[in-house]
Scaffold this motif. Structure first.
Motif, mmCIF file in Angstrom:
data_model
loop_
_atom_site.group_PDB
_atom_site.id
_atom_site.type_symbol
_atom_site.label_atom_id
_atom_site.label_comp_id
_atom_site.label_asym_id
_atom_site.label_seq_id
_atom_site.Cartn_x
_atom_site.Cartn_y
_atom_site.Cartn_z
ATOM 1 N N SER A 49 -1.794 16.351 -3.346
ATOM 2 C CA SER A 49 -3.239 16.559 -3.314
ATOM 3 C C SER A 49 -3.956 15.681 -4.338
ATOM 4 O O SER A 49 -5.101 15.289 -4.117
ATOM 5 C CB SER A 49 -3.570 18.032 -3.554
ATOM 6 N N LYS A 50 -3.299 15.357 -5.429
ATOM 7 C CA LYS A 50 -3.908 14.511 -6.455
ATOM 8 C C LYS A 50 -3.485 13.051 -6.359
ATOM 9 O O LYS A 50 -4.121 12.184 -6.956
ATOM 10 C CB LYS A 50 -3.538 15.030 -7.845
ATOM 11 N N ASN A 51 -2.397 12.772 -5.648
ATOM 12 C CA ASN A 51 -1.809 11.437 -5.658
ATOM 13 C C ASN A 51 -1.650 10.794 -4.287
ATOM 14 O O ASN A 51 -1.007 9.757 -4.171
ATOM 15 C CB ASN A 51 -0.424 11.502 -6.327
ATOM 16 N N PHE A 52 -2.206 11.413 -3.243
ATOM 17 C CA PHE A 52 -1.979 10.887 -1.893
ATOM 18 C C PHE A 52 -2.349 9.415 -1.778
ATOM 19 O O PHE A 52 -1.567 8.608 -1.275
ATOM 20 C CB PHE A 52 -2.747 11.715 -0.852
ATOM 21 N N GLU A 53 -3.541 9.048 -2.234
ATOM 22 C CA GLU A 53 -3.983 7.658 -2.121
ATOM 23 C C GLU A 53 -3.003 6.717 -2.799
ATOM 24 O O GLU A 53 -2.631 5.675 -2.253
ATOM 25 C CB GLU A 53 -5.374 7.458 -2.735
ATOM 26 N N THR A 54 -2.565 7.075 -3.987
ATOM 27 C CA THR A 54 -1.640 6.245 -4.751
ATOM 28 C C THR A 54 -0.289 6.139 -4.059
ATOM 29 O O THR A 54 0.255 5.038 -3.916
ATOM 30 C CB THR A 54 -1.463 6.837 -6.168
ATOM 31 N N PHE A 55 0.265 7.270 -3.613
ATOM 32 C CA PHE A 55 1.581 7.279 -2.992
ATOM 33 C C PHE A 55 1.605 6.532 -1.666
ATOM 34 O O PHE A 55 2.453 5.684 -1.445
ATOM 35 C CB PHE A 55 2.074 8.711 -2.769
ATOM 36 N N VAL A 56 0.683 6.856 -0.759
ATOM 37 C CA VAL A 56 0.755 6.209 0.559
ATOM 38 C C VAL A 56 0.371 4.734 0.486
ATOM 39 O O VAL A 56 0.853 3.944 1.287
ATOM 40 C CB VAL A 56 -0.019 6.957 1.662
ATOM 41 N N GLY A 57 -0.461 4.367 -0.464
ATOM 42 C CA GLY A 57 -0.727 2.936 -0.662
ATOM 43 C C GLY A 57 0.556 2.196 -1.002
ATOM 44 O O GLY A 57 0.837 1.122 -0.457
ATOM 45 N N GLN A 58 1.365 2.774 -1.877
ATOM 46 C CA GLN A 58 2.653 2.170 -2.240
ATOM 47 C C GLN A 58 3.603 2.146 -1.037
ATOM 48 O O GLN A 58 4.283 1.144 -0.798
ATOM 49 C CB GLN A 58 3.301 2.956 -3.384
ATOM 50 N N ILE A 59 3.640 3.237 -0.281
ATOM 51 C CA ILE A 59 4.533 3.316 0.884
ATOM 52 C C ILE A 59 4.132 2.298 1.939
ATOM 53 O O ILE A 59 4.979 1.599 2.501
ATOM 54 C CB ILE A 59 4.539 4.753 1.451
ATOM 55 N N ILE A 65 3.980 -0.842 6.682
ATOM 56 C CA ILE A 65 3.554 0.097 7.723
ATOM 57 C C ILE A 65 2.125 -0.212 8.130
ATOM 58 O O ILE A 65 1.281 -0.511 7.289
ATOM 59 C CB ILE A 65 3.631 1.544 7.187
ATOM 60 N N ASP A 66 1.845 -0.117 9.425
ATOM 61 C CA ASP A 66 0.478 -0.215 9.926
ATOM 62 C C ASP A 66 -0.124 1.188 9.844
ATOM 63 O O ASP A 66 0.235 2.066 10.641
ATOM 64 C CB ASP A 66 0.473 -0.724 11.361
ATOM 65 N N VAL A 107 -8.875 0.925 4.338
ATOM 66 C CA VAL A 107 -9.453 -0.387 4.078
ATOM 67 C C VAL A 107 -8.267 -1.263 3.690
ATOM 68 O O VAL A 107 -7.787 -1.206 2.553
ATOM 69 C CB VAL A 107 -10.504 -0.343 2.948
ATOM 70 N N GLY A 108 -7.747 -2.010 4.667
ATOM 71 C CA GLY A 108 -6.502 -2.747 4.442
ATOM 72 C C GLY A 108 -5.379 -1.761 4.219
ATOM 73 O O GLY A 108 -5.146 -0.876 5.023
ATOM 74 N N SER A 109 -4.677 -1.883 3.087
ATOM 75 C CA SER A 109 -3.588 -0.951 2.775
ATOM 76 C C SER A 109 -4.034 0.119 1.777
ATOM 77 O O SER A 109 -3.205 0.808 1.196
ATOM 78 C CB SER A 109 -2.381 -1.716 2.219
#
Length: 139
Positions: A49-59, A65-66, A107-109
């Motif tokens: 909940s606090k890190n989704f943007e950070t984690f999935v950006g890295q993934i 991944i598209d 927005v991009g990745s």
């Protein structure tokens, strides 16, 4: 890595404070779409909940991944339950977890305006349980 279901592979990512944390990860394909299952287990610094943007950006960057063709789903375990074993149950024998589907404007990745909605459909939950426990998800 405590509390990550054995059917997910642990991967190390960096949280929003740039600290290394372990999360459970599994990627499957269904037709042209990909399904990414994520679980933080009981590690406090890895809250999705606090890190989704950070984690999935890295993934997205690491696995190329598209994001437009990918569904991100979180498995949240209830407090007091240990690892989910082969039968999908915790120590007490009862399934004590919930599924959440994450949505983002990409927005991009980089994911923006992220939010999670609980998965309530019985058929969707059944599919996710099957995807979690099988080596590959059913088509």
């Amino acid at each position: 890595m405590k509390g990550i279901p054995s059917s997910l592979s642990p991967i190390q990512l960096h949280n929003r404070l740039n600290r290394p944390v372990w999360i459970g990860f599994k990627m499957t394909r269904r037709g042209k779409r990909q399904l990414v299952l994520l679980s933080t287990g009981t590690e406090g610094g890895a809250q999705l909940s606090k890190n989704f943007e950070t984690f999935v950006g890295q993934i997205v960057r690491e696995f190329k991944i598209d994001p437009a063709q990918t569904d991100f789903v979180e498995l949240r375990q209830e407090k007091g339950q240990s690892d989910i074993g082969e039968n999908g149950a915790g120590e007490s024998g009862a399934v004590a977890h919930s599924w959440y589907r994450w949505h983002a404007h990409w927005v991009g990745s980089a994911p923006m305006e992220c939010r999670a909605d609980p998965v309530t459909s019985d058929s969707a939950c059944s599919y996710l349980e099957e995807a979690l426990l099988r080596s590959t998800a059913a088509a």
